[in-house]
Design an enzyme around this catalytic site. Structure first.
Site, PDB file in Angstrom:
ATOM      1  N   HIS A  38      50.889 -18.506 -37.487  1.00  0.00           N
ATOM      2  CA  HIS A  38      50.718 -17.470 -36.455  1.00  0.00           C
ATOM      3  C   HIS A  38      51.130 -16.075 -36.960  1.00  0.00           C
ATOM      4  O   HIS A  38      50.305 -15.142 -36.879  1.00  0.00           O
ATOM      5  CB  HIS A  38      51.482 -17.905 -35.195  1.00  0.00           C
ATOM      6  N   HIS A  64      57.609 -10.857 -36.694  1.00  0.00           N
ATOM      7  CA  HIS A  64      57.749 -10.491 -35.278  1.00  0.00           C
ATOM      8  C   HIS A  64      58.425 -11.540 -34.400  1.00  0.00           C
ATOM      9  O   HIS A  64      59.024 -11.198 -33.389  1.00  0.00           O
ATOM     10  CB  HIS A  64      56.389 -10.100 -34.678  1.00  0.00           C
ATOM     11  N   ASP A  65      58.330 -12.820 -34.761  1.00  0.00           N
ATOM     12  CA  ASP A  65      58.937 -13.857 -33.915  1.00  0.00           C
ATOM     13  C   ASP A  65      60.259 -14.388 -34.485  1.00  0.00           C
ATOM     14  O   ASP A  65      60.787 -15.372 -33.969  1.00  0.00           O
ATOM     15  CB  ASP A  65      57.958 -15.031 -33.726  1.00  0.00           C
ATOM     16  N   GLU A  68      63.229 -13.748 -31.911  1.00  0.00           N
ATOM     17  CA  GLU A  68      63.015 -14.469 -30.647  1.00  0.00           C
ATOM     18  C   GLU A  68      63.047 -15.983 -30.809  1.00  0.00           C
ATOM     19  O   GLU A  68      63.571 -16.701 -29.962  1.00  0.00           O
ATOM     20  CB  GLU A  68      61.667 -14.043 -30.051  1.00  0.00           C
ATOM     21  N   ASP A  69      62.502 -16.477 -31.901  1.00  0.00           N
ATOM     22  CA  ASP A  69      62.288 -17.929 -32.026  1.00  0.00           C
ATOM     23  C   ASP A  69      63.120 -18.627 -33.093  1.00  0.00           C
ATOM     24  O   ASP A  69      62.982 -19.841 -33.280  1.00  0.00           O
ATOM     25  CB  ASP A  69      60.801 -18.222 -32.292  1.00  0.00           C
ATOM     26  N   ASP A 125      49.453  -9.654 -31.765  1.00  0.00           N
ATOM     27  CA  ASP A 125      50.048 -10.886 -31.215  1.00  0.00           C
ATOM     28  C   ASP A 125      49.193 -11.413 -30.059  1.00  0.00           C
ATOM     29  O   ASP A 125      48.885 -12.608 -29.983  1.00  0.00           O
ATOM     30  CB  ASP A 125      51.474 -10.577 -30.734  1.00  0.00           C
TER      31      ASP A 125
END
Ligand code: NDP
Ligand code: ZN
Length: 191
Positions: A38, A64-65, A68-69, A125
Site C-alpha cells: 500500500h 505515511h502509515d 498510525e499503524d 492515499d
C-alpha cells in the site's frame, strides 16, 4: 525525468524503513496482501499519475502509515528522515485514541488546512484505498459500507483541491467508477 542520486537514496531508505516497520502487517483484503504494497502504491501513483518527483513527498508517502499503524514515533522519524518528513507524516496521521466518527470528521477538517505535500499524500492515499475498495476490498465489507467510504473519501479530498490536477481528475474518475461498480445491496445477513 529521473531522481538525483541523493533523492533516490532517501526514497530507498524510506522503503527499507517502512518495509521493516510493516513487516508483520497485512491489508484487509481477502488475500491479506503484505501491508507494504500500500505505501509503495501511494508513491507509484504520485510519480506515475501525479508526475511528482519531489523525494520528500515520495518518502513521506512511503512512510505515511508508520506512526498510525506501527510503534514508530515522530521522534524516530525525525532522527532518521528529518523534521520535514516527520511533519508531513504527522499531518496525515489519525489520532487513534479518538472514536472512529470523530476521526472521520477530523480528517475532513485537517485536510482543509494541511500543507501542500500532506495534501498530495492524502490524495494518493484515498486514490489507493478507493481503488482497493473495488479491486481488492476489505473482507466482509458490504457494498453499502464501501459506498460510504467512497463518499467520505470524496469529502476529505474536496478539501485539498488545487494541489495536483492530474491526481484530482484521476480520483474523481475513480470514485465515479467505484460508485457505478458498488451499486445494489446484499441480503441483510451479509451486511
Ligand atoms: P476502517 O477505518 O475500519 O477501514 C478503512 C481503512 O482500512 C482504509 O482507510 C485503509 O486505511 C485501510 N485498508 C486496509 N486494507 C484496505 C483495503 N483492502 N481496501 C481499502 N482500505 C483498506 O473503515 P470505515 O471507515 O468503514 O470504519 C470506521 C470505523 O467504523 C471502524 O473502525 C469500524 O469499527 C466502524 N464500523 C463502520 C461500519 C461502516 O459501515 N462504516 C460498520 C461497522 C463498524 P490506510 O490506508 O490508512 O491503511
Ligand atoms: Zn494509507
Amino acid at each position: 525525468m529521473t531522481l538525483p542520486a541523493d533523492d533516490m537514496v532517501l526514497v530507498l531508505k524510506a522503503l527499507h524503513f517502512a518495509a521493516d516497520k510493516h513487516r508483520r502487517q497485512r491489508r484487509k483484503d481477502a488475500a491479506a496482501s503484505p501491508y507494504i504494497n500500500h505505501p509503495i502504491a501511494l508513491a507509484e501513483v504520485l510519480a506515475t499519475i501525479g508526475g511528482v518527483r519531489d523525494a520528500v513527498t515520495l518518502s513521506a508517502a512511503i512512510l505515511h502509515d508508520t506512526i498510525e499503524d506501527t510503534e514508530t514515533t515522530g521522534q524516530e522519524l525525525e532522527a532518521v528522515f528529518g523534521a520535514e518528513i516527520r511533519a508531513i507524516v504527522e499531518e496525515v496521521t489519525d489520532d487513534t485514541s479518538q472514536p472512529p466518527a470523530v476521526r472521520k470528521l477530523r480528517q475532513i477538517e485537517l485536510a482543509r488546512t494541511s500543507s501542500p505535500r500532506a495534501r498530495l499524500v492524502k490524495l494518493a492515499d484515498k486514490i489507493c484505498n478507493v481503488r482497493d475498495l473495488v479491486e481488492a476490498p476489505p473482507a466482509g465489507w458490504s457494498l453499502e459500507r464501501r459506498r460510504r467510504y467512497v463518499e467520505w473519501a470524496r469529502a476529505v479530498i474536496a478539501e485539498v483541491c488545487g494541489c495536483n490536477s492530474a491526481l484530482e481528475l484521476h480520483f474523481n474518475a475513480l470514485c465515479e467508477r467505484a460508485m457505478t461498480h458498488l451499486v445494489g445491496s446484499e441480503p441483510e445477513s451479509e451486511r
